[in-house]
Design a protein around this motif. Structure first.
Motif, PDB file in Angstrom:
ATOM      1  N   PRO A 104      63.436  65.186  18.489  1.00  0.00           N
ATOM      2  CA  PRO A 104      64.387  66.284  18.368  1.00  0.00           C
ATOM      3  C   PRO A 104      65.551  66.176  19.351  1.00  0.00           C
ATOM      4  O   PRO A 104      65.358  65.865  20.519  1.00  0.00           O
ATOM      5  CB  PRO A 104      63.538  67.519  18.684  1.00  0.00           C
ATOM      6  N   LYS A 105      66.738  66.424  18.852  1.00  0.00           N
ATOM      7  CA  LYS A 105      67.882  66.601  19.723  1.00  0.00           C
ATOM      8  C   LYS A 105      67.877  68.046  20.211  1.00  0.00           C
ATOM      9  O   LYS A 105      67.194  68.895  19.646  1.00  0.00           O
ATOM     10  CB  LYS A 105      69.168  66.286  18.973  1.00  0.00           C
ATOM     11  N   LEU A 106      68.673  68.302  21.228  1.00  0.00           N
ATOM     12  CA  LEU A 106      68.683  69.628  21.835  1.00  0.00           C
ATOM     13  C   LEU A 106      68.951  70.723  20.809  1.00  0.00           C
ATOM     14  O   LEU A 106      68.263  71.754  20.779  1.00  0.00           O
ATOM     15  CB  LEU A 106      69.737  69.672  22.936  1.00  0.00           C
ATOM     16  N   ASP A 107      69.928  70.490  19.928  1.00  0.00           N
ATOM     17  CA  ASP A 107      70.287  71.527  18.957  1.00  0.00           C
ATOM     18  C   ASP A 107      69.378  71.548  17.742  1.00  0.00           C
ATOM     19  O   ASP A 107      69.589  72.344  16.827  1.00  0.00           O
ATOM     20  CB  ASP A 107      71.755  71.374  18.528  1.00  0.00           C
ATOM     21  N   GLU A 108      68.363  70.690  17.737  1.00  0.00           N
ATOM     22  CA  GLU A 108      67.409  70.680  16.624  1.00  0.00           C
ATOM     23  C   GLU A 108      66.098  71.367  16.999  1.00  0.00           C
ATOM     24  O   GLU A 108      65.194  71.452  16.173  1.00  0.00           O
ATOM     25  CB  GLU A 108      67.135  69.235  16.187  1.00  0.00           C
ATOM     26  N   VAL A 109      65.999  71.826  18.226  1.00  0.00           N
ATOM     27  CA  VAL A 109      64.791  72.529  18.658  1.00  0.00           C
ATOM     28  C   VAL A 109      64.804  73.941  18.091  1.00  0.00           C
ATOM     29  O   VAL A 109      65.783  74.672  18.239  1.00  0.00           O
ATOM     30  CB  VAL A 109      64.708  72.576  20.191  1.00  0.00           C
ATOM     31  N   GLY A 110      63.696  74.321  17.467  1.00  0.00           N
ATOM     32  CA  GLY A 110      63.619  75.645  16.866  1.00  0.00           C
ATOM     33  C   GLY A 110      62.985  76.686  17.773  1.00  0.00           C
ATOM     34  O   GLY A 110      63.343  77.867  17.726  1.00  0.00           O
ATOM     35  N   ASP A 111      62.045  76.249  18.609  1.00  0.00           N
ATOM     36  CA  ASP A 111      61.334  77.190  19.482  1.00  0.00           C
ATOM     37  C   ASP A 111      61.190  76.589  20.878  1.00  0.00           C
ATOM     38  O   ASP A 111      60.849  75.402  21.004  1.00  0.00           O
ATOM     39  CB  ASP A 111      59.951  77.507  18.908  1.00  0.00           C
ATOM     40  N   TRP A 112      61.408  77.436  21.876  1.00  0.00           N
ATOM     41  CA  TRP A 112      61.318  77.037  23.277  1.00  0.00           C
ATOM     42  C   TRP A 112      60.269  77.866  24.009  1.00  0.00           C
ATOM     43  O   TRP A 112      60.062  79.036  23.694  1.00  0.00           O
ATOM     44  CB  TRP A 112      62.649  77.269  23.990  1.00  0.00           C
ATOM     45  N   GLY A 113      59.650  77.225  25.002  1.00  0.00           N
ATOM     46  CA  GLY A 113      58.839  77.975  25.936  1.00  0.00           C
ATOM     47  C   GLY A 113      59.726  78.603  27.005  1.00  0.00           C
ATOM     48  O   GLY A 113      60.948  78.417  27.000  1.00  0.00           O
ATOM     49  N   GLN A 114      59.108  79.304  27.937  1.00  0.00           N
ATOM     50  CA  GLN A 114      59.870  80.009  28.973  1.00  0.00           C
ATOM     51  C   GLN A 114      60.212  79.095  30.145  1.00  0.00           C
ATOM     52  O   GLN A 114      61.055  79.441  30.971  1.00  0.00           O
ATOM     53  CB  GLN A 114      59.093  81.234  29.491  1.00  0.00           C
ATOM     54  N   GLY A 115      59.571  77.938  30.218  1.00  0.00           N
ATOM     55  CA  GLY A 115      59.843  76.967  31.267  1.00  0.00           C
ATOM     56  C   GLY A 115      58.887  77.073  32.441  1.00  0.00           C
ATOM     57  O   GLY A 115      58.325  78.138  32.730  1.00  0.00           O
ATOM     58  N   THR A 116      58.709  75.952  33.126  1.00  0.00           N
ATOM     59  CA  THR A 116      57.891  75.904  34.338  1.00  0.00           C
ATOM     60  C   THR A 116      58.620  75.046  35.367  1.00  0.00           C
ATOM     61  O   THR A 116      59.146  73.989  35.042  1.00  0.00           O
ATOM     62  CB  THR A 116      56.482  75.367  34.045  1.00  0.00           C
ATOM     63  N   GLN A 117      58.665  75.527  36.603  1.00  0.00           N
ATOM     64  CA  GLN A 117      59.430  74.855  37.651  1.00  0.00           C
ATOM     65  C   GLN A 117      58.639  73.686  38.223  1.00  0.00           C
ATOM     66  O   GLN A 117      57.464  73.830  38.594  1.00  0.00           O
ATOM     67  CB  GLN A 117      59.768  75.846  38.769  1.00  0.00           C
TER      68      GLN A 117
END
Length: 122
Positions: A104-117
């Protein structure tokens, strides 16, 4: 739509290792190609690694090849990122991503998590 929750981030010294986990819910994980992206302060979000629907194929950014390994367990609805030989430049917020295309390219991602540092000290 799939809900994604990352865990496993933290502070580690250079040369150390971390394993990130991404728990998915809402839809069957095997429907999606999965990936990890990261975003450092003041920088754009960038691709790190991706894995195909069944796990047969993987793809990595040049900066992490040979050090990071992406894997998935569709039965457990989990995706992982094993990070070895960590460097200070790996410091970023790491995001789990679900997409219908691989890799997937960045603009092809449909769903994201909240992130982890992830913070790597020198």
């Amino acid at each position: 739509q799939v809900q994604l929750v990352e865990s496993g981030g933290g502070l580690v010294q250079a040369g150390g290792s971390l394993r990130l986990s991404c728990a998915a819910s809402g839809r069957t994980l095997s429907t999606y190609a999965m990936g990890w992206f990261r975003q450092a302060p003041g920088k754009e979000r960038e691709f790190v690694a991706a894995i195909s629907w069944s796990g047969s194929f993987t793809n990595y950014a040049d900066s992490v090849k040979g050090r990071f390994t992406i894997s998935r367990d569709n039965a457990k609805n989990m995706v992982y990122l094993q990070m070895n030989s960590l460097k200070p430049e790996d410091t970023a917020v790491y995001y789990c991503a679900a997409a219908l295309k691989y890799p997937p390219k960045l603009d092809e991602v449909g769903d994201w998590g909240q992130g982890t540092q992830v913070t790597v000290s020198s």
